[in-house]
Design an enzyme around this catalytic site. Structure first.
Site, PDB file in Angstrom:
ATOM      1  N   ALA A 184       1.761   4.717  -1.524  1.00  0.00           N
ATOM      2  CA  ALA A 184       0.342   4.574  -1.882  1.00  0.00           C
ATOM      3  C   ALA A 184      -0.120   3.166  -1.535  1.00  0.00           C
ATOM      4  CB  ALA A 184       0.168   4.831  -3.378  1.00  0.00           C
ATOM      5  N   GLU A 212       7.836  10.531  -1.036  1.00  0.00           N
ATOM      6  CA  GLU A 212       7.329  11.801  -1.587  1.00  0.00           C
ATOM      7  C   GLU A 212       6.746  12.685  -0.476  1.00  0.00           C
ATOM      8  OE1 GLU A 212       5.176   9.437  -4.500  1.00  0.00           O
ATOM      9  OE2 GLU A 212       5.846  10.822  -6.059  1.00  0.00           O
ATOM     10  N   GLU A 252       8.303   2.487  -7.238  1.00  0.00           N
ATOM     11  CA  GLU A 252       7.113   2.368  -8.103  1.00  0.00           C
ATOM     12  C   GLU A 252       7.398   1.597  -9.392  1.00  0.00           C
ATOM     13  OE1 GLU A 252       8.141   5.136  -6.600  1.00  0.00           O
ATOM     14  OE2 GLU A 252       6.450   6.232  -5.744  1.00  0.00           O
TER      15      GLU A 252
HETATM   16  N1  DAK Z   1       0.237  -0.811   0.016  1.00  0.00           N
HETATM   17  C1  DAK Z   1      -0.573  -1.736   0.599  1.00  0.00           C
HETATM   18  N2  DAK Z   1      -0.135  -2.670   1.469  1.00  0.00           N
HETATM   19  C2  DAK Z   1       1.183  -2.683   1.748  1.00  0.00           C
HETATM   20  C3  DAK Z   1       2.085  -1.760   1.166  1.00  0.00           C
HETATM   21  C4  DAK Z   1       1.578  -0.784   0.252  1.00  0.00           C
HETATM   22  N3  DAK Z   1       2.321   0.165  -0.306  1.00  0.00           N
HETATM   23  N4  DAK Z   1       3.324  -2.042   1.645  1.00  0.00           N
HETATM   24  C5  DAK Z   1       3.192  -3.091   2.472  1.00  0.00           C
HETATM   25  N5  DAK Z   1       1.910  -3.485   2.537  1.00  0.00           N
HETATM   26  C6  DAK Z   1       1.329  -4.573   3.303  1.00  0.00           C
HETATM   27  C7  DAK Z   1       1.739  -5.931   2.740  1.00  0.00           C
HETATM   28  O1  DAK Z   1       0.926  -6.293   1.659  1.00  0.00           O
HETATM   29  C8  DAK Z   1       1.552  -6.828   3.945  1.00  0.00           C
HETATM   30  O2  DAK Z   1       0.176  -7.096   4.091  1.00  0.00           O
HETATM   31  P1  DAK Z   1      -0.373  -8.577   4.480  1.00  0.00           P
HETATM   32  O3  DAK Z   1       0.200  -9.497   3.495  1.00  0.00           O
HETATM   33  O4  DAK Z   1       0.173  -8.806   5.871  1.00  0.00           O
HETATM   34  O5  DAK Z   1      -1.864  -8.431   4.440  1.00  0.00           O
HETATM   35  C9  DAK Z   1       1.967  -5.925   5.102  1.00  0.00           C
HETATM   36  O6  DAK Z   1       1.878  -4.577   4.616  1.00  0.00           O
HETATM   37  C10 DAK Z   1       3.397  -6.166   5.529  1.00  0.00           C
HETATM   38  O7  DAK Z   1       4.200  -6.114   4.368  1.00  0.00           O
HETATM   39  P2  DAK Z   1       5.448  -7.121   4.160  1.00  0.00           P
HETATM   40  O8  DAK Z   1       5.125  -8.472   4.674  1.00  0.00           O
HETATM   41  O9  DAK Z   1       5.889  -6.973   2.764  1.00  0.00           O
HETATM   42  O10 DAK Z   1       6.481  -6.446   5.177  1.00  0.00           O
HETATM   43  P3  DAK Z   1       8.049  -6.349   5.081  1.00  0.00           P
HETATM   44  O11 DAK Z   1       8.469  -5.672   6.354  1.00  0.00           O
HETATM   45  O12 DAK Z   1       8.674  -7.662   4.727  1.00  0.00           O
HETATM   46  O13 DAK Z   1       8.351  -5.366   3.852  1.00  0.00           O
HETATM   47  C11 DAK Z   1       8.087  -3.288   2.591  1.00  0.00           C
HETATM   48  C12 DAK Z   1       7.987  -4.020   3.962  1.00  0.00           C
HETATM   49  C13 DAK Z   1       7.546  -1.888   2.793  1.00  0.00           C
HETATM   50  C14 DAK Z   1       9.538  -3.236   2.141  1.00  0.00           C
HETATM   51  C15 DAK Z   1       7.269  -4.102   1.538  1.00  0.00           C
HETATM   52  O14 DAK Z   1       5.992  -4.364   2.090  1.00  0.00           O
HETATM   53  C16 DAK Z   1       7.107  -3.361   0.255  1.00  0.00           C
HETATM   54  O15 DAK Z   1       8.000  -3.409  -0.605  1.00  0.00           O
HETATM   55  N6  DAK Z   1       5.945  -2.693   0.077  1.00  0.00           N
HETATM   56  C17 DAK Z   1       5.634  -2.013  -1.170  1.00  0.00           C
HETATM   57  C18 DAK Z   1       6.334  -0.699  -1.259  1.00  0.00           C
HETATM   58  C19 DAK Z   1       6.020   0.024  -2.551  1.00  0.00           C
HETATM   59  O16 DAK Z   1       6.090  -0.565  -3.663  1.00  0.00           O
HETATM   60  N7  DAK Z   1       5.655   1.322  -2.447  1.00  0.00           N
HETATM   61  C20 DAK Z   1       5.281   2.118  -3.591  1.00  0.00           C
HETATM   62  C21 DAK Z   1       3.792   2.081  -3.752  1.00  0.00           C
HETATM   63  S1  DAK Z   1       3.259   2.968  -5.223  1.00  0.00           S
HETATM   64  C22 DAK Z   1       0.672   8.106  -9.639  1.00  0.00           C
HETATM   65  C23 DAK Z   1       1.217   6.904 -10.084  1.00  0.00           C
HETATM   66  C24 DAK Z   1       1.830   6.047  -9.204  1.00  0.00           C
HETATM   67  C25 DAK Z   1       1.909   6.357  -7.860  1.00  0.00           C
HETATM   68  C26 DAK Z   1       1.368   7.558  -7.427  1.00  0.00           C
HETATM   69  C27 DAK Z   1       0.740   8.433  -8.295  1.00  0.00           C
HETATM   70  N8  DAK Z   1      -0.010   8.935 -10.570  1.00  0.00           N
HETATM   71  C28 DAK Z   1      -0.130   8.593 -11.914  1.00  0.00           C
HETATM   72  C29 DAK Z   1      -0.601  10.206 -10.111  1.00  0.00           C
HETATM   73  C30 DAK Z   1       2.513   5.393  -6.957  1.00  0.00           C
HETATM   74  C31 DAK Z   1       2.751   5.639  -5.710  1.00  0.00           C
HETATM   75  C32 DAK Z   1       3.258   4.618  -4.770  1.00  0.00           C
HETATM   76  O17 DAK Z   1       3.600   4.978  -3.685  1.00  0.00           O
END
Ligand code: DAK
Length: 254
Positions: free
Chosen positions: A64, A110, A130
């Site tokens: 997300a 997912e 998450e």
């Molecule tokens: N969203 C937005 N931007 C993201 C992102 C994300 N998920 N992942 C990466 N980016 C952005 C970074 O902010 C960065 O942007 P800038 O700083 O350049 O503007 C750019 O992509 C590059 O990221 P990194 O510099 O961090 O790149 P790396 O290669 O070093 O690392 C990474 C890549 C994917 C390992 C890292 O970026 C990372 O850990 N990203 C977050 C992954 C994450 O936490 N995913 C889960 C998201 S939450 C619900 C409740 C909850 C949810 C759904 C439903 N309900 C109650 C219905 C939650 C869902 C999720 O998926």
């Protein structure tokens, strides 16, 4: 530039490539909407027999879009277009394959769980991180991940946020197979092309019957499956005739 690139790598195969490389292909509401529109069109298009989803070499999808998440988040999660997009993916009746290079995290993982086959390259990393932002896998992960890899492994992934590599994903049954880096899309398209040679009616029934077990108790699913055995199609007759006559079947989807 669109966030979803659409192509036809083979006859009958539609390829959808997530295209937000600067955000690691995070699933913004806009991107989810484009996926929904493409799948809606693919569902009604008889010339599409299988769909392959991919990202780029760095990320399939990082989940997300965290930057879209408002404080007090509930309205965004329940947003109608968001939920409809996930429903469309969940209900897509044709074979859906994921070709994964790099990160498949959170909603990206997912999304893989909703695909019928997941081809993971050696660079792939799957995870449900998450918990690290104080959330949980709310797009089906809490239900589908334990069914895919077992309760204990799923809870380990969800409670620690740790990722697994392609080898582990294949061993645990999250990935269908592991391929060398850079080969996931080509391999997924190969499999999709093989599927296009089969009877689309029979393929659709296999998917429907297998997914049935996810939503119903086993005895109910089995009796439904037996009822489906009564179906008769021209494709089935053609398959039997072709086998007997030692020739390649020509399926017409009837
Ligand atoms: N969203 C937005 N931007 C993201 C992102 C994300 N998920 N992942 C990466 N980016 C952005 C970074 O902010 C960065 O942007 P800038 O700083 O350049 O503007 C750019 O992509 C590059 O990221 P990194 O510099 O961090 O790149 P790396 O290669 O070093 O690392 C990474 C890549 C994917 C390992 C890292 O970026 C990372 O850990 N990203 C977050 C992954 C994450 O936490 N995913 C889960 C998201 S939450 C619900 C409740 C909850 C949810 C759904 C439903 N309900 C109650 C219905 C939650 C869902 C999720 O998926």
């Amino acid at each position: 530039m669109t966030d979803l690139l659409i192509s036809r790598p083979e006859d009958g195969v539609l390829a959808l490539r997530l295209n937000r490389p600067k955000a690691r292909n995070a699933l913004s509401i806009g991107l989810l909407g484009e996926i929904r529109a493409a799948l809606d069109a693919a569902r009604d298009d008889d010339s599409v027999r299988a769909v392959v989803l991919s990202g780029d070499e760095t990320a399939f999808s990082a989940g997300a879009d965290i930057k879209e998440m408002p404080s007090g988040g509930i309205p965004m999660w329940g947003q109608r277009d968001r939920l409809l997009a996930w429903k469309t993916i969940e209900r897509f009746p044709k074979p859906l394959l994921a070709a994964v290079e790099g990160f498949a995290l959170g909603g990206g993982c997912e999304l893989c769980l909703l695909c019928d086959m997941v081809i993971a390259s050696d660079t792939a990393r799957f995870g449900q991180p998450e918990i690290r932002i104080g959330a949980f896998p709310g797009d089906g992960g809490t239900q589908r991940l334990p069914r895919a890899i077992g309760k204990s492994r799923a809870l380990w992934m969800m409670m620690t946020g740790n990722t697994i590599d392609a080898r582990t994903a294949a061993e645990w049954g999250l990935a269908t197979e592991r391929v060398p880096a850079g080969r996931a899309l080509a391999r997924a398209v190969d499999i999709a092309r093989d599927i296009t040679q089969m009877s689309p009616i029979a393929i659709g029934m296999i998917k429907e019957e297998v997914l049935m077990t996810y939503g119903k108790p086993l005895d109910e699913s089995l009796s439904l499956e037996r009822k489906l055995l009564l179906w008769q199609t021209e494709d089935h007759d053609e398959g039997i005739a072709a086998f007997t006559e030692k020739r390649k079947p020509v399926y017409k989807g009837r």
